[in-house]
Motif scaffolding. Structure first.
Motif, PDB file in Angstrom:
ATOM      1  N   VAL A 161       8.069   2.192 -11.169  1.00  0.00           N
ATOM      2  CA  VAL A 161       8.162   3.678 -10.508  1.00  0.00           C
ATOM      3  C   VAL A 161       8.423   3.180  -8.650  1.00  0.00           C
ATOM      4  O   VAL A 161       7.503   2.028  -8.672  1.00  0.00           O
ATOM      5  CB  VAL A 161       7.355   4.319 -10.569  1.00  0.00           C
ATOM      6  N   ILE A 162       9.548   2.528  -7.962  1.00  0.00           N
ATOM      7  CA  ILE A 162       9.637   2.597  -6.615  1.00  0.00           C
ATOM      8  C   ILE A 162       9.578   3.403  -5.878  1.00  0.00           C
ATOM      9  O   ILE A 162      10.620   4.456  -6.197  1.00  0.00           O
ATOM     10  CB  ILE A 162      10.960   1.620  -7.105  1.00  0.00           C
ATOM     11  N   GLY A 163       8.672   3.839  -5.371  1.00  0.00           N
ATOM     12  CA  GLY A 163       9.159   4.696  -3.516  1.00  0.00           C
ATOM     13  C   GLY A 163      10.188   4.553  -2.576  1.00  0.00           C
ATOM     14  O   GLY A 163      10.428   3.261  -2.826  1.00  0.00           O
ATOM     15  N   GLY A 164      10.906   4.938  -2.476  1.00  0.00           N
ATOM     16  CA  GLY A 164      11.748   4.793  -0.997  1.00  0.00           C
ATOM     17  C   GLY A 164      11.242   5.790   0.177  1.00  0.00           C
ATOM     18  O   GLY A 164      11.016   6.905   0.116  1.00  0.00           O
ATOM     19  N   GLU A 165      11.091   4.648   1.618  1.00  0.00           N
ATOM     20  CA  GLU A 165      10.292   5.272   2.637  1.00  0.00           C
ATOM     21  C   GLU A 165      11.994   4.989   3.698  1.00  0.00           C
ATOM     22  O   GLU A 165      12.207   4.140   3.602  1.00  0.00           O
ATOM     23  CB  GLU A 165       9.084   4.606   2.614  1.00  0.00           C
ATOM     24  N   PRO A 166      12.350   5.874   4.595  1.00  0.00           N
ATOM     25  CA  PRO A 166      12.119   5.205   5.781  1.00  0.00           C
ATOM     26  C   PRO A 166      11.706   4.435   6.340  1.00  0.00           C
ATOM     27  O   PRO A 166      10.244   4.748   7.007  1.00  0.00           O
ATOM     28  CB  PRO A 166      12.079   7.030   6.604  1.00  0.00           C
ATOM     29  N   PHE A 167      12.275   3.507   7.412  1.00  0.00           N
ATOM     30  CA  PHE A 167      11.511   2.730   8.517  1.00  0.00           C
ATOM     31  C   PHE A 167      10.930   2.970   9.245  1.00  0.00           C
ATOM     32  O   PHE A 167       9.864   2.920   9.990  1.00  0.00           O
ATOM     33  CB  PHE A 167      12.779   1.547   8.698  1.00  0.00           C
ATOM     34  N   GLU A 168      11.631   4.487   9.749  1.00  0.00           N
ATOM     35  CA  GLU A 168      11.082   5.221  10.569  1.00  0.00           C
ATOM     36  C   GLU A 168       9.740   5.673  10.839  1.00  0.00           C
ATOM     37  O   GLU A 168       8.570   6.497  11.254  1.00  0.00           O
ATOM     38  CB  GLU A 168      11.924   6.455  10.969  1.00  0.00           C
ATOM     39  N   VAL A 169       9.252   5.933   9.201  1.00  0.00           N
ATOM     40  CA  VAL A 169       7.853   6.650   8.719  1.00  0.00           C
ATOM     41  C   VAL A 169       8.004   5.470   7.253  1.00  0.00           C
ATOM     42  O   VAL A 169       7.085   6.079   6.462  1.00  0.00           O
ATOM     43  CB  VAL A 169       7.753   8.118   8.554  1.00  0.00           C
ATOM     44  N   ASP A 170       6.876   4.404   8.052  1.00  0.00           N
ATOM     45  CA  ASP A 170       7.008   3.595   6.344  1.00  0.00           C
ATOM     46  C   ASP A 170       5.288   3.208   6.612  1.00  0.00           C
ATOM     47  O   ASP A 170       4.752   2.219   6.176  1.00  0.00           O
ATOM     48  CB  ASP A 170       7.322   2.092   7.024  1.00  0.00           C
ATOM     49  N   ASP A 171       4.403   4.835   6.514  1.00  0.00           N
ATOM     50  CA  ASP A 171       3.115   4.364   5.913  1.00  0.00           C
ATOM     51  C   ASP A 171       2.795   4.001   5.022  1.00  0.00           C
ATOM     52  O   ASP A 171       2.053   3.828   4.512  1.00  0.00           O
ATOM     53  CB  ASP A 171       2.346   5.722   6.571  1.00  0.00           C
ATOM     54  N   ALA A 172       3.274   4.151   3.861  1.00  0.00           N
ATOM     55  CA  ALA A 172       3.231   4.149   2.730  1.00  0.00           C
ATOM     56  C   ALA A 172       3.234   2.921   2.607  1.00  0.00           C
ATOM     57  O   ALA A 172       2.623   2.584   1.472  1.00  0.00           O
ATOM     58  CB  ALA A 172       3.758   5.076   1.503  1.00  0.00           C
ATOM     59  N   TYR A 173       4.329   2.336   3.263  1.00  0.00           N
ATOM     60  CA  TYR A 173       4.634   0.666   2.350  1.00  0.00           C
ATOM     61  C   TYR A 173       3.232   0.031   3.295  1.00  0.00           C
ATOM     62  O   TYR A 173       3.118  -0.741   2.615  1.00  0.00           O
ATOM     63  CB  TYR A 173       6.131   0.538   2.919  1.00  0.00           C
ATOM     64  N   ARG A 174       3.629   0.686   4.249  1.00  0.00           N
ATOM     65  CA  ARG A 174       2.025  -0.332   5.581  1.00  0.00           C
ATOM     66  C   ARG A 174       0.650   0.021   4.260  1.00  0.00           C
ATOM     67  O   ARG A 174      -0.020  -0.875   4.337  1.00  0.00           O
ATOM     68  CB  ARG A 174       2.226  -0.424   6.478  1.00  0.00           C
ATOM     69  N   SER A 175       0.547   1.506   3.626  1.00  0.00           N
ATOM     70  CA  SER A 175      -0.513   1.111   2.889  1.00  0.00           C
ATOM     71  C   SER A 175      -0.939   0.589   1.958  1.00  0.00           C
ATOM     72  O   SER A 175      -1.826  -0.045   2.232  1.00  0.00           O
ATOM     73  CB  SER A 175      -0.868   2.715   2.977  1.00  0.00           C
ATOM     74  N   LEU A 176       0.782   0.627   1.476  1.00  0.00           N
ATOM     75  CA  LEU A 176       0.045  -0.450   0.399  1.00  0.00           C
ATOM     76  C   LEU A 176       0.057  -1.470   0.567  1.00  0.00           C
ATOM     77  O   LEU A 176      -1.021  -2.647  -0.387  1.00  0.00           O
ATOM     78  CB  LEU A 176       1.581  -0.095  -0.728  1.00  0.00           C
ATOM     79  N   LYS A 177       0.503  -2.379   1.321  1.00  0.00           N
ATOM     80  CA  LYS A 177      -0.248  -3.936   1.749  1.00  0.00           C
ATOM     81  C   LYS A 177      -0.770  -3.878   2.799  1.00  0.00           C
ATOM     82  O   LYS A 177      -2.172  -5.474   1.838  1.00  0.00           O
ATOM     83  CB  LYS A 177       0.936  -4.113   3.551  1.00  0.00           C
ATOM     84  N   SER A 178      -1.895  -2.957   3.146  1.00  0.00           N
ATOM     85  CA  SER A 178      -2.976  -3.197   3.867  1.00  0.00           C
ATOM     86  C   SER A 178      -4.285  -2.598   3.130  1.00  0.00           C
ATOM     87  O   SER A 178      -5.254  -2.767   3.266  1.00  0.00           O
ATOM     88  CB  SER A 178      -3.081  -2.411   5.178  1.00  0.00           C
ATOM     89  N   GLY A 179      -3.576  -1.224   1.805  1.00  0.00           N
ATOM     90  CA  GLY A 179      -4.736  -1.195   1.561  1.00  0.00           C
ATOM     91  C   GLY A 179      -5.927  -0.136   1.515  1.00  0.00           C
ATOM     92  O   GLY A 179      -6.232   0.364   1.046  1.00  0.00           O
TER      93      GLY A 179
ATOM     94  N   PRO B 235      -5.219   6.428  -4.290  1.00  0.00           N
ATOM     95  CA  PRO B 235      -6.049   5.163  -5.421  1.00  0.00           C
ATOM     96  C   PRO B 235      -4.971   5.276  -6.311  1.00  0.00           C
ATOM     97  O   PRO B 235      -4.578   4.093  -7.104  1.00  0.00           O
ATOM     98  CB  PRO B 235      -6.984   5.969  -5.990  1.00  0.00           C
ATOM     99  N   ILE B 236      -4.164   6.559  -6.568  1.00  0.00           N
ATOM    100  CA  ILE B 236      -2.838   6.491  -7.990  1.00  0.00           C
ATOM    101  C   ILE B 236      -1.899   5.646  -7.886  1.00  0.00           C
ATOM    102  O   ILE B 236      -1.032   5.043  -8.518  1.00  0.00           O
ATOM    103  CB  ILE B 236      -3.071   8.442  -8.291  1.00  0.00           C
ATOM    104  N   ILE B 237      -1.692   5.587  -6.336  1.00  0.00           N
ATOM    105  CA  ILE B 237      -0.565   4.775  -5.476  1.00  0.00           C
ATOM    106  C   ILE B 237      -0.484   3.025  -6.123  1.00  0.00           C
ATOM    107  O   ILE B 237       0.193   3.006  -6.284  1.00  0.00           O
ATOM    108  CB  ILE B 237       0.117   5.766  -4.342  1.00  0.00           C
ATOM    109  N   LYS B 238      -1.771   2.730  -5.508  1.00  0.00           N
ATOM    110  CA  LYS B 238      -2.296   1.561  -5.574  1.00  0.00           C
ATOM    111  C   LYS B 238      -2.039   1.204  -6.972  1.00  0.00           C
ATOM    112  O   LYS B 238      -1.691   0.112  -6.921  1.00  0.00           O
ATOM    113  CB  LYS B 238      -3.813   1.738  -5.303  1.00  0.00           C
ATOM    114  N   ASN B 239      -2.483   1.996  -8.055  1.00  0.00           N
ATOM    115  CA  ASN B 239      -2.675   1.544  -9.219  1.00  0.00           C
ATOM    116  C   ASN B 239      -1.631   1.568  -9.982  1.00  0.00           C
ATOM    117  O   ASN B 239      -0.945   0.923 -10.353  1.00  0.00           O
ATOM    118  CB  ASN B 239      -3.854   2.673  -9.748  1.00  0.00           C
ATOM    119  N   TYR B 240      -0.803   3.184 -10.133  1.00  0.00           N
ATOM    120  CA  TYR B 240       0.301   2.937 -10.382  1.00  0.00           C
ATOM    121  C   TYR B 240       2.174   2.332 -10.569  1.00  0.00           C
ATOM    122  O   TYR B 240       3.015   2.630 -10.588  1.00  0.00           O
ATOM    123  CB  TYR B 240       0.772   4.033 -11.093  1.00  0.00           C
TER     124      TYR B 240
END
Lengths: 311, 311
Positions: A197-215, A240-245
């Motif tokens: 599973v791959i998420g798509g996210e706008p650069f302008e609101v990339d909180d989830a991208y950064r969350s996956l990086k920072s934990g 936690p589900i997103i981090k895992n899967y």
């Protein structure tokens, strides 16, 4: 979370939702180089996948809880979804909306039978107003994305997609509050055959991208994106589900979102909202990596203001 | 015309066309009071039912005729349909277009492999230029609507609709050059169970309505309609079929076409062109008469200029 929980959820909500069609397009396959299966949640009741999560959460309540109604604060698709799901289940829905919300959104909620309670346009006011209704009416608060039953409900779109196309190698979804991507990841884990599973996210609101990086859950200081459904942030239940899967989040620029949206409108002749175009934009951006693979894309919704289009 | 001719036509073109889906909408059923089955030719290859007629006519040619190619004059959907059908059948297509045709239409024809021959923007010039190509290249001229094989091809959409929903009481189609309504009427006659065919036509170009009244082919002195696919007139091959098998033509105003189009965009989340909204507008206009009946509507096409929408 177990496969049985997903299965039970799907059974429970089946009568309140549409089983939406899966469409393909030779032209878009040629453009992307992949074989794409579009799960059309833009054809879902009220026009978005949110109907699944709302129906899942309400149908899980006890009779006493149902008799007191449900409440949420939202001016987007979840407000409409909760109103319609509540009506379908004969439950009262209180929708807290900022007084500044567009009239067309208020009308849609009213049309689906929700009762609107207006409040000043700050998050604090929204939360306080919703809390007041919880207390006064004993209504159950339901969060649009950070609620396990909502997450399971959103995952049922991917269940249906995988039932029809079991050998998908990837499923792409947009990432906003995290409910859809988390539910999809659970469905891919339990129903897929090595499906990433791959998420798509706008650069302008990339909180989830950064969350996956920072934990840890990150936030957006600004939200200047056309994908207005993706301005929200992750929560402590879905993260936690997103981090895992969830394997990866691909970020896209605003103009990439608009071109992907236009391609789908022009080539597939279907209406999708800007947020919905984000995963297809993400695939196009990195298409070399996905050549000749089988990809599912959840087309999340089709509620757009026709008087305010980006092309 | 016989049922066998329709059947043979359908068999012959199946590999060149999509079997398009039939969609329903509870909301639009509620608004109209009827039970509507939308045959989505907007999802057809190149975005319109014209693909059926073009494939039918070309596939009927002899090998020698095929080797010399086909020619038509059109700046609309038939130009694209003939180009794509010819390409699918490995035949050369010459498309005579007025030099004033929009670049986007020329690009679409080129994209489907048609060779464009430009001419001055009068009907006489178009006909002369096409005739020159017939003579010089020995190409076969194919008319967009006044050709029996084209008419049979257009009728195959209704065959598929009636195969899935045999008890339709009515089928509505738009009326332009008359190919679709004539083919649909033949299909309803041979495949339906007491199924009445009704045409929808803009007041602004009501030549077919007047032709049915007067018993001879009438023309339009002006063509001020948003339904740009319906500006053409009937021909001597389709008019006798229409006189025999089409029960009625309902005329609609321009604002009724635009609202019907907007309703389908907003509620069904699919893209249809203005001409395509005309039969639904006709049904809404006279909805009291059709309450509680089962109605098929041929959604004829979805090729619109997104930069030039009427809402």
């Amino acid at each position: 979370m177990t496969k049985k929980e997903l299965q039970d959820c799907h059974q429970r909500i089946k009568k309140y939702i549409h089983r939406t069609p899966v469409l393909t397009s030779t032209l878009l396959n040629n453009i992307s180089g992949a074989q794409i299966f579009f799960k059309c949640e833009n054809f879902q009741r009220m026009g978005a996948f949110k109907m699944r999560g709302a129906a899942s959460a309400i149908s899980k309540l006890s009779d006493i809880q149902k008799s007191h109604g449900v409440v949420t604060h939202s001016s987007g698709n979840f407000a409409q979804a909760l109103s319609l799901a509540a009506k379908s289940l004969d439950v009262k829905a209180y929708i807290v909306m900022p007084s500044t919300a567009p009239q067309v959104k208020k009308d849609a909620v009213k049309g689906y039978g929700g009762e609107i309670i207006e409040c000043p346009p700050t998050l604090q006011d929204r939360e306080q107003t919703a809390f007041k209704i919880q207390t006064e009416k004993k209504a159950t608060f339901l969060h649009p994305s950070n609620d396990l039953d909502v997450i399971l409900g959103q995952g049922t779109a991917a269940i249906e997609l995988l039932e029809e196309h079991p050998y998908l190698e990837y499923i792409f979804t947009p990432v906003g509050g995290g409910g859809l991507v988390a539910g999809t990841a659970l469905a891919a884990h339990f129903y897929g055959t090595d499906c990433t599973v791959i998420g798509g996210e706008p650069f302008e609101v990339d909180d989830a991208y950064r969350s996956l990086k920072s934990g840890k859950i990150e936030t957006n200081s600004t939200t200047n994106t056309i994908a207005d459904g993706l301005k929200t942030q992750l929560g402590d239940i879905n993260f936690p589900i997103i981090k895992n899967y969830v394997d990866e989040i691909i970020r896209v620029e605003e103009d990439e979102i608009i071109s992907a949206m236009q391609l789908i409108w022009e080539r597939m002749k279907i209406i999708i909202e800007p947020s919905c175009a984000v995963p297809f934009a993400a695939l196009l951006k990195e298409k070399q990596r996905f050549e000749n693979t089988k990809i599912g894309i959840i087309l999340s919704g089709g509620n757009v203001d026709l008087k305010n289009l980006p092309f």
